[in-house]
Design an enzyme around this catalytic site. Structure first.
Site, PDB file in Angstrom:
ATOM      1  N   CYS A   2      -7.597 -13.113  30.606  1.00  0.00           N
ATOM      2  CA  CYS A   2      -8.661 -12.116  30.773  1.00  0.00           C
ATOM      3  C   CYS A   2      -9.245 -12.007  32.185  1.00  0.00           C
ATOM      4  O   CYS A   2      -9.528 -13.014  32.816  1.00  0.00           O
ATOM      5  CB  CYS A   2      -9.826 -12.429  29.846  1.00  0.00           C
ATOM      6  SG  CYS A   2      -9.427 -12.565  28.132  1.00  0.00           S
ATOM      7  N   ARG A  27      -2.587 -12.656  36.137  1.00  0.00           N
ATOM      8  CA  ARG A  27      -3.168 -13.690  35.281  1.00  0.00           C
ATOM      9  C   ARG A  27      -2.684 -13.579  33.838  1.00  0.00           C
ATOM     10  O   ARG A  27      -2.861 -14.511  33.074  1.00  0.00           O
ATOM     11  CB  ARG A  27      -4.697 -13.589  35.307  1.00  0.00           C
ATOM     12  CG  ARG A  27      -5.273 -13.664  36.691  1.00  0.00           C
ATOM     13  CD  ARG A  27      -6.766 -13.484  36.646  1.00  0.00           C
ATOM     14  NE  ARG A  27      -7.372 -14.642  36.039  1.00  0.00           N
ATOM     15  CZ  ARG A  27      -7.757 -15.715  36.689  1.00  0.00           C
ATOM     16  NH1 ARG A  27      -7.579 -15.771  37.992  1.00  0.00           N
ATOM     17  NH2 ARG A  27      -8.293 -16.731  36.077  1.00  0.00           N
ATOM     18  N   TRP A  74      -6.785 -10.637  26.974  1.00  0.00           N
ATOM     19  CA  TRP A  74      -5.715 -11.471  26.423  1.00  0.00           C
ATOM     20  C   TRP A  74      -6.205 -11.822  25.024  1.00  0.00           C
ATOM     21  O   TRP A  74      -7.176 -12.568  24.878  1.00  0.00           O
ATOM     22  CB  TRP A  74      -5.572 -12.707  27.308  1.00  0.00           C
ATOM     23  CG  TRP A  74      -4.370 -13.541  27.060  1.00  0.00           C
ATOM     24  CD1 TRP A  74      -3.109 -13.323  27.536  1.00  0.00           C
ATOM     25  CD2 TRP A  74      -4.311 -14.768  26.324  1.00  0.00           C
ATOM     26  NE1 TRP A  74      -2.279 -14.328  27.124  1.00  0.00           N
ATOM     27  CE2 TRP A  74      -2.983 -15.229  26.384  1.00  0.00           C
ATOM     28  CE3 TRP A  74      -5.243 -15.518  25.608  1.00  0.00           C
ATOM     29  CZ2 TRP A  74      -2.573 -16.398  25.768  1.00  0.00           C
ATOM     30  CZ3 TRP A  74      -4.845 -16.688  24.991  1.00  0.00           C
ATOM     31  CH2 TRP A  74      -3.507 -17.107  25.082  1.00  0.00           C
ATOM     32  N   ASN A 100     -15.083 -12.755  29.030  1.00  0.00           N
ATOM     33  CA  ASN A 100     -14.008 -13.754  28.963  1.00  0.00           C
ATOM     34  C   ASN A 100     -14.566 -14.969  28.239  1.00  0.00           C
ATOM     35  O   ASN A 100     -15.710 -15.358  28.486  1.00  0.00           O
ATOM     36  CB  ASN A 100     -13.572 -14.199  30.367  1.00  0.00           C
ATOM     37  CG  ASN A 100     -12.856 -13.110  31.125  1.00  0.00           C
ATOM     38  OD1 ASN A 100     -12.489 -12.094  30.550  1.00  0.00           O
ATOM     39  ND2 ASN A 100     -12.638 -13.341  32.409  1.00  0.00           N
ATOM     40  N   GLY A 101     -13.733 -15.599  27.421  1.00  0.00           N
ATOM     41  CA  GLY A 101     -14.199 -16.795  26.711  1.00  0.00           C
ATOM     42  C   GLY A 101     -14.236 -16.527  25.211  1.00  0.00           C
ATOM     43  O   GLY A 101     -13.677 -15.533  24.726  1.00  0.00           O
ATOM     44  N   GLU A 485       9.613 -30.307  34.769  1.00  0.00           N
ATOM     45  CA  GLU A 485       9.175 -29.070  35.414  1.00  0.00           C
ATOM     46  C   GLU A 485      10.288 -28.004  35.353  1.00  0.00           C
ATOM     47  O   GLU A 485      10.012 -26.826  35.108  1.00  0.00           O
ATOM     48  CB  GLU A 485       8.771 -29.375  36.867  1.00  0.00           C
ATOM     49  CG  GLU A 485       8.338 -28.184  37.694  1.00  0.00           C
ATOM     50  CD  GLU A 485       7.106 -27.451  37.166  1.00  0.00           C
ATOM     51  OE1 GLU A 485       6.448 -27.932  36.229  1.00  0.00           O
ATOM     52  OE2 GLU A 485       6.808 -26.368  37.701  1.00  0.00           O
ATOM     53  N   LYS A 489       9.855 -24.413  33.539  1.00  0.00           N
ATOM     54  CA  LYS A 489      10.083 -23.137  34.232  1.00  0.00           C
ATOM     55  C   LYS A 489      11.024 -22.258  33.429  1.00  0.00           C
ATOM     56  O   LYS A 489      10.802 -21.070  33.284  1.00  0.00           O
ATOM     57  CB  LYS A 489      10.681 -23.353  35.631  1.00  0.00           C
ATOM     58  CG  LYS A 489       9.762 -23.903  36.689  1.00  0.00           C
ATOM     59  CD  LYS A 489       8.748 -22.919  37.233  1.00  0.00           C
ATOM     60  CE  LYS A 489       7.444 -23.006  36.481  1.00  0.00           C
ATOM     61  NZ  LYS A 489       6.461 -23.914  36.924  1.00  0.00           N
ATOM     62  N   GLU A 492       9.255 -20.863  30.352  1.00  0.00           N
ATOM     63  CA  GLU A 492       8.242 -19.855  30.681  1.00  0.00           C
ATOM     64  C   GLU A 492       8.847 -18.545  31.134  1.00  0.00           C
ATOM     65  O   GLU A 492       8.383 -17.470  30.766  1.00  0.00           O
ATOM     66  CB  GLU A 492       7.395 -20.339  31.871  1.00  0.00           C
ATOM     67  CG  GLU A 492       6.472 -21.478  31.601  1.00  0.00           C
ATOM     68  CD  GLU A 492       5.743 -21.855  32.872  1.00  0.00           C
ATOM     69  OE1 GLU A 492       4.517 -21.776  32.874  1.00  0.00           O
ATOM     70  OE2 GLU A 492       6.393 -22.220  33.870  1.00  0.00           O
ATOM     71  N   HIS A 508      19.440 -41.871  22.996  1.00  0.00           N
ATOM     72  CA  HIS A 508      18.546 -42.319  21.917  1.00  0.00           C
ATOM     73  C   HIS A 508      18.116 -41.154  21.024  1.00  0.00           C
ATOM     74  O   HIS A 508      17.077 -41.220  20.388  1.00  0.00           O
ATOM     75  CB  HIS A 508      17.318 -43.005  22.520  1.00  0.00           C
ATOM     76  CG  HIS A 508      17.667 -44.242  23.286  1.00  0.00           C
ATOM     77  ND1 HIS A 508      18.086 -45.392  22.669  1.00  0.00           N
ATOM     78  CD2 HIS A 508      17.714 -44.479  24.607  1.00  0.00           C
ATOM     79  CE1 HIS A 508      18.353 -46.312  23.594  1.00  0.00           C
ATOM     80  NE2 HIS A 508      18.136 -45.775  24.785  1.00  0.00           N
ATOM     81  N   LYS A 607      -2.369 -16.983  33.929  1.00  0.00           N
ATOM     82  CA  LYS A 607      -2.330 -17.769  35.164  1.00  0.00           C
ATOM     83  C   LYS A 607      -3.315 -18.929  35.118  1.00  0.00           C
ATOM     84  O   LYS A 607      -3.012 -20.026  35.551  1.00  0.00           O
ATOM     85  CB  LYS A 607      -2.613 -16.855  36.360  1.00  0.00           C
ATOM     86  CG  LYS A 607      -2.519 -17.548  37.713  1.00  0.00           C
ATOM     87  CD  LYS A 607      -1.103 -18.030  37.982  1.00  0.00           C
ATOM     88  CE  LYS A 607      -0.971 -18.860  39.222  1.00  0.00           C
ATOM     89  NZ  LYS A 607       0.261 -19.672  39.192  1.00  0.00           N
TER      90      LYS A 607
HETATM   91  C1  F6R Z   1       3.353 -23.552  34.714  1.00  0.00           C
HETATM   92  C2  F6R Z   1       1.954 -23.273  34.944  1.00  0.00           C
HETATM   93  C3  F6R Z   1       0.971 -23.911  34.031  1.00  0.00           C
HETATM   94  C4  F6R Z   1      -0.172 -24.488  34.862  1.00  0.00           C
HETATM   95  C5  F6R Z   1      -1.252 -25.073  33.946  1.00  0.00           C
HETATM   96  C6  F6R Z   1      -2.372 -25.687  34.749  1.00  0.00           C
HETATM   97  O1  F6R Z   1       4.162 -22.795  35.547  1.00  0.00           O
HETATM   98  O2  F6R Z   1       1.611 -22.555  35.836  1.00  0.00           O
HETATM   99  O3  F6R Z   1       1.566 -24.893  33.251  1.00  0.00           O
HETATM  100  O4  F6R Z   1       0.352 -25.471  35.698  1.00  0.00           O
HETATM  101  O5  F6R Z   1      -1.759 -24.058  33.130  1.00  0.00           O
HETATM  102  O6  F6R Z   1      -2.947 -24.759  35.609  1.00  0.00           O
HETATM  103  P1  F6R Z   1      -3.854 -25.208  36.809  1.00  0.00           P
HETATM  104  O7  F6R Z   1      -2.982 -25.967  37.773  1.00  0.00           O
HETATM  105  O8  F6R Z   1      -4.385 -23.942  37.390  1.00  0.00           O
HETATM  106  O9  F6R Z   1      -4.915 -26.089  36.236  1.00  0.00           O
END
Ligand code: F6R
Length: 612
Positions: A2, A27, A74, A100-101, A485, A489, A492, A508, A607
């Site tokens: 949002c 975002r 969102w 937002n919230g 990671e 990626k 996502e 295992h 985001k």
């Molecule tokens: C993955 C990604 C998320 C953020 C997570 C924490 O690509 O972007 O997993 O890493 O939501 O976000 P921050 O770092 O902003 O606290």
């Protein structure tokens, strides 16, 4: 997640609101809307889908004025529809709210207001807020706008960043926050409010962040902030520290690709001015602890979410290896509720790119409540986490627009690697080893530039495997978080199921998944255990699995046993995780593109995650 924007000034609000919403598109959201005050009445326009749809509809929207609010939603309460999109108007159209919230007691409030004959047209929690504001106005119409909103908020349980406009108070927007970011962009004869500085940066570099429990009355030429309990607030003005060009694609097809390619500069920025004069250690101006104080630290605790959590896990391997200090890494969402036993001399770090992640913020508050010093590593100057920590380190990675973190992740591990060096030098590392470590770090921009040249070979590998549905990422020790990671990626960006394990864990259990439809990515740059990794690769091959290996030597066996080999430079182990992640970022990017995914705005993701 949002976005809120609001404008009050001399210009037409519509265009500025839509531009602000576009700037916050990165975002993540599913619908968008604006409301403007025109000739004494509030008019709203909403669309499901992209802001572009709203912008198109706006060309036929004949209501204009110099005051308005906008929102990208969102969905949480109620499906994705125009009916549920914000702004929400109170029954009778006196007030419009963007929020937002989550309002946790909205059902009780809705029942109360329904009894008082208020009508509701959406399924949202936010509409109850609009009607409750109206209810308080009706009860005491002589109060100021801010006082009416203040009275309303005292009945609200949950989290909010809100902007409220009214046809009764036509020269004012009231904003307030509790656990959801809001700022005022201070202009000349105009003020722009937003939940993200990206929405205001085109108009002003001067921003004032609201703190939790604060409420502001914003007019075109001034604003005043107090707490919800009517205490005065010290207003601190911040200068935005990133460049407008961070918000532009600059010829790249996607922000994700642009941000992967920016990594050499980003890593350089993370290190700038942070080596000691003798060239044997790191220093961080933002950490106020002396070497004597750092020496007394028996244990470190890192709390973070998502990619930031993976960066912390890589940091754990490096700090434990070089500084020999035990490190715990906790998901912030777990730490906040689980009452973890903590040793006395534990130093707590929270790590967050956005500085707004609600779970990380809650972990920070929990650690502080328990009396621990909490330091932060964050990318956004003036963010909530930056302001709530005792001290900290800024990443200086520039605005990250791609929803999936790439450059911010690389800068977090760079900083954590430097922290490992700093702590190691305070403990047992000698000056020569320190010098070598520093030289390795300083070589990172050049080495990462070399790795960027693998973009085309990685694209070609992606072309072969993009239709596969099962990927395993495997890495040992500090490469295990990099495997995590890489898998994250891919999930996502390309919506492909991918899992990560420490390489030796494969046998295992996960080995049961291996068939000719499984692709295994080995991050085999941990040279100490190469023979063991080679055995694991053979185990995959024996079961028909495909192997892609990222390696850093020209051992003949790679070509013999692996289907694909990507060779990156062999580097100091302290920087190995940083260089090893880049091929995985490219891999996810190209697979996502080939599968037709919106790599910059992956479905269901936001985001910064500012709700639980
Ligand atoms: C993955 C990604 C998320 C953020 C997570 C924490 O690509 O972007 O997993 O890493 O939501 O976000 P921050 O770092 O902003 O606290």
């Amino acid at each position: 997640m949002c976005g809120i924007v609001g404008y009050i000034g001399q210009k037409e609000a519509n265009g500025i609101l839509i531009d602000g919403l576009k700037r916050m598109e990165y975002r993540g959201y599913d619908s968008a809307g604006i409301a403007v005050l025109d000739k004494g009445s509030i008019f709203s326009l909403k669309r499901v889908g992209k802001v572009m749809e709203l912008a198109k509809a706006q060309t036929k929207f004949h209501h204009h004025g110099p005051i308005g609010i906008g929102h990208t939603r969102w969905a949480t309460h109620g499906n994705v529809s125009e009916r549920n999109a914000h702004p929400h108007l109170s029954d009778g159209n006196r007030f419009a709210v963007v929020h937002n919230g989550i309002i946790e007691n909205y059902l009780q409030i809705k029942a109360f207001l329904t009894e008082k004959n208020y009508r509701f047209t959406s399924d949202t929690d936010t509409e109850t807020l609009a009607n409750l504001i109206d209810y308080h106005y009706q009860k005491a119409p002589y109060l100021s706008f801010a006082e009416i909103v203040r009275k309303t908020l005292l009945h609200i349980e949950g989290t909010y960043g809100i902007a409220v406009m009214s046809k009764i108070f036509a020269d004012e927007i009231v904003v307030a926050r509790k656990s959801s970011p809001l700022l005022i962009g201070v202009g000349e004869g105009e003020n722009i409010i937003a939940s993200d500085a990206a929405a205001v940066a085109r108009y002003t570099r001067c921003v004032v962040y609201l703190n939790d429990g604060e409420i502001a009355s914003v007019r075109s030429d001034n604003f005043s902030i107090t707490t919800l309990h009517e205490n005065a607030v010290d207003v601190i003005r911040h200068e935005l520290d990133w460049e407008i060009r961070d918000m532009d694609l600059e010829g790249y097809p996607h922000y994700m690709l642009k941000e992967i390619v920016e990594q050499p500069f980003v890593i350089e920025n993370a290190m700038r001015g942070r080596f000691t004069a003798d060239g044997c250690s790191a220093k961080f101006g933002g950490i106020s602890l002396t070497p004597q104080e750092l020496r007394t630290v028996d244990r470190l605790l890192f709390c973070a979410c998502g990619s930031a959590y993976h960066a912390c896990l890589a940091g754990k391997y490096l700090i434990e290896k070089y500084a020999r200090i035990p490190v715990d890494v906790e998901y912030a969402s777990e730490f906040r509720y689980r009452n973890a036993p903590l040793q006395r001399n534990t130093l707590v770090f929270v790590v967050s790119q956005s500085g707004e992640t609600i779970d990380t913020l809650a972990a920070l508050h929990e650690a502080k409540r328990r009396g621990y010093t909490v330091l932060g590593i964050t990318n956004v100057v003036g963010s909530t986490i930056a302001r709530a920590t005792d001290a900290g380190i800024y990443q200086h990675a520039g605005l990250e627009m791609g929803v999936a973190s790439t450059k911010a992740f690389a800068s977090q591990i760079t900083i954590l690697s430097m922290l490992a060096l700093l702590l190691a030098r305070i403990h047992d590392m000698d000056a020569i080893a320190g010098l070598q470590y520093v030289q390795a770090l300083k070589s990172l921009p050049a080495i990462t530039n070399e790795i960027l040249k693998l973009s085309d070979p990685i694209r070609m590998i992606a072309e072969k495997y993009y239709e596969c549905e099962r990927f395993l990422f495997l890495g040992r020790q500090a490469m295990y978080p990099i495997a995590l990671e890489g898998a994250l990626k891919l999930k996502e960006i390309a919506y492909v199921h991918a899992e990560a394990f420490p390489t030796a864990e494969m046998k295992h259990g996960p080995i049961a998944l291996i068939s000719d439809e499984t692709v295994c990515l080995f991050i085999a740059t941990q040279n100490e255990l190469l023979d063991k990794t080679m055995n694991n690769i053979q185990e995959v091959k024996a079961r028909g699995g495909k192997v892609i290996a990222i390696v850093n030597n020209d051992c003949i066996a790679w070509e013999v046993f692996c289907d694909e080999v990507l060779t990156i430079p062999e580097v100091h182990p302290g920087i190995n995780p940083i260089v090893s992640v880049i091929p995985l970022q490219f891999f996810a990017y190209y697979i996502g593109i080939l599968r037709g995914c919106d790599v910059d705005r992956p479905r269901n993701l936001a985001k910064s995650v500012t709700v639980e």
